[in-house]
Design an enzyme around this catalytic site. Sequence first.
Site, PDB file in Angstrom:
ATOM      1  CG  HIS A 104      -1.858  -1.107   1.375  1.00 27.60           C
ATOM      2  ND1 HIS A 104      -1.469  -2.390   1.657  1.00 27.60           N
ATOM      3  CD2 HIS A 104      -3.207  -1.145   1.297  1.00 27.60           C
ATOM      4  CE1 HIS A 104      -2.534  -3.169   1.756  1.00 27.60           C
ATOM      5  NE2 HIS A 104      -3.602  -2.443   1.537  1.00 27.60           N
ATOM      6  CG  HIS A 158     -12.099  -2.886   2.221  1.00 27.95           C
ATOM      7  ND1 HIS A 158     -11.738  -4.044   1.570  1.00 27.95           N
ATOM      8  CD2 HIS A 158     -10.926  -2.269   2.546  1.00 27.95           C
ATOM      9  CE1 HIS A 158     -10.411  -4.131   1.524  1.00 27.95           C
ATOM     10  NE2 HIS A 158      -9.892  -3.069   2.092  1.00 27.95           N
TER      11      HIS A 158
HETATM   12  C1  DHB Z   1      -8.510  -0.684   5.929  1.00 24.50           C
HETATM   13  C2  DHB Z   1      -8.572  -1.805   5.106  1.00 24.50           C
HETATM   14  C3  DHB Z   1      -7.484  -2.123   4.281  1.00 24.50           C
HETATM   15  O1  DHB Z   1      -7.473  -3.189   3.435  1.00 24.50           O
HETATM   16  C4  DHB Z   1      -6.319  -1.356   4.310  1.00 24.50           C
HETATM   17  O2  DHB Z   1      -5.280  -1.737   3.551  1.00 24.50           O
HETATM   18  C5  DHB Z   1      -6.264  -0.233   5.123  1.00 24.50           C
HETATM   19  C6  DHB Z   1      -7.352   0.111   5.931  1.00 24.50           C
HETATM   20  C7  DHB Z   1      -9.648  -0.324   6.818  1.00 24.50           C
HETATM   21  O3  DHB Z   1     -10.758  -0.857   6.708  1.00 24.50           O
HETATM   22  O4  DHB Z   1      -9.432   0.526   7.719  1.00 24.50           O
HETATM   23 FE    FE Z   2      -5.671  -3.122   2.120  1.00 22.75          FE
END
Ligand code: DHB
Ligand code: FE
Length: 278
Positions: A59, A191
Site C-alpha cells: 500500500h 470495502h
Molecule cells: C482498511 C482496510 C485495508 O485493506 C487497508 O489496507 C487499510 C485500511 C480499513 O478498513 O481501515
Molecule cells: Fe488493504
Amino acid sequence: MASIVGSLSTSHIPAIGGAIAKGLQNEPYWKPFFDGFDPAREWLAREKPDVVVVFYNDHGLNFFLDKMPTFAVGAAPEYRNDDEGWGIPTLPPFKGIPELSWAIIDRLVASDFDIVTCQEMLVDHAFTVPLKLFWPDGDAPVAVPVCINTVQFPLPSAKRCWAMGRTVGEAIAAFDKDLKVVTIGSGGLSHQLEGERAGFINKPFDLKFLDTMIDDPQWATQYSILELVEKTGTQGVELVNWLAARAAASAGPMRQVCRNYHIPISNTAAATQVLEAA
Ligand code: DHB
Ligand code: FE
C-alpha cells in the site's frame, strides 16, 4: 517434493495490528473477528507448515505510485517491516527462503509472467497482519512474498491473478525439497475507504465468493476489475490475492476447515477462511 497443504486467507486491516499490540482481542468490538482464528491455529498446529507463500498488495511502503510493478516476488533472506503511519508497532523481520523464491521466479518468467524480482523488500500491513493473526507467537515459517498491484490502475485482471497463482503452485510442486507449504491470500473482502461510496460493503457478494472458494474457485474470474470495483469497492479488489493463493493450492475443490465473516472491522467486511487439500 514440496506440497501445498492449505490455502489460508484473511483481511489485513491495519487496526487489527493495533488491537493485537494493545491486547484487545476479547473486547466486544474485536472478539467476533479474533475468535475466527482459533480453529485456524489448531489446524496449523497439526499441519506444521515449513513455508508460507503470501499473496498480498503493498500500500505504498515498498512500492509507491512512481514505480508500481503489476506482480513482484521477494527473493531475500529476510523481509523488514517499517512504520507506515498507521500507529502499529513495527514487527521484527520475517525470514525468507531465497531458494524457493528463485524457483518460483524462474517458473513465472518461463511461463511469460514479466515480474519484478526483489532481493530487498519492505513488507507492509498486508503481509505482517495475516502472519501475526495466524502465528500470534511470532513463529511464522519462512516466507515468500508475492505482491500484486491492487492499488494503482491499471490492475491485473482476476483471471490473470488466478493464472499467476496456478504457476506459483506448479513451481512449488516441482521444487525438489520435502517441504509443507501453505499459501495466504491477504485483504478484502468488500470495502471502500474513500470517495462517495466510502464504507461500501456487499455482503451477498462476499458470502457467494467465500462459497465459491471451496469448490468453484474460478467463479470470480468472470468479472473484470471494474466490475469487481463496482461489486466490492475500490479496495475490495484485494480479493484477487485470495484468488491467487487459492489457485496456487489447487485448481479443484478443497475442504473448508473454517470460515469467519464479520461486519465491520474499521471500514471492511472482515473475513477469514482456511481451506485444506481435498
Ligand atoms: C482498511 C482496510 C485495508 O485493506 C487497508 O489496507 C487499510 C485500511 C480499513 O478498513 O481501515
Ligand atoms: Fe488493504
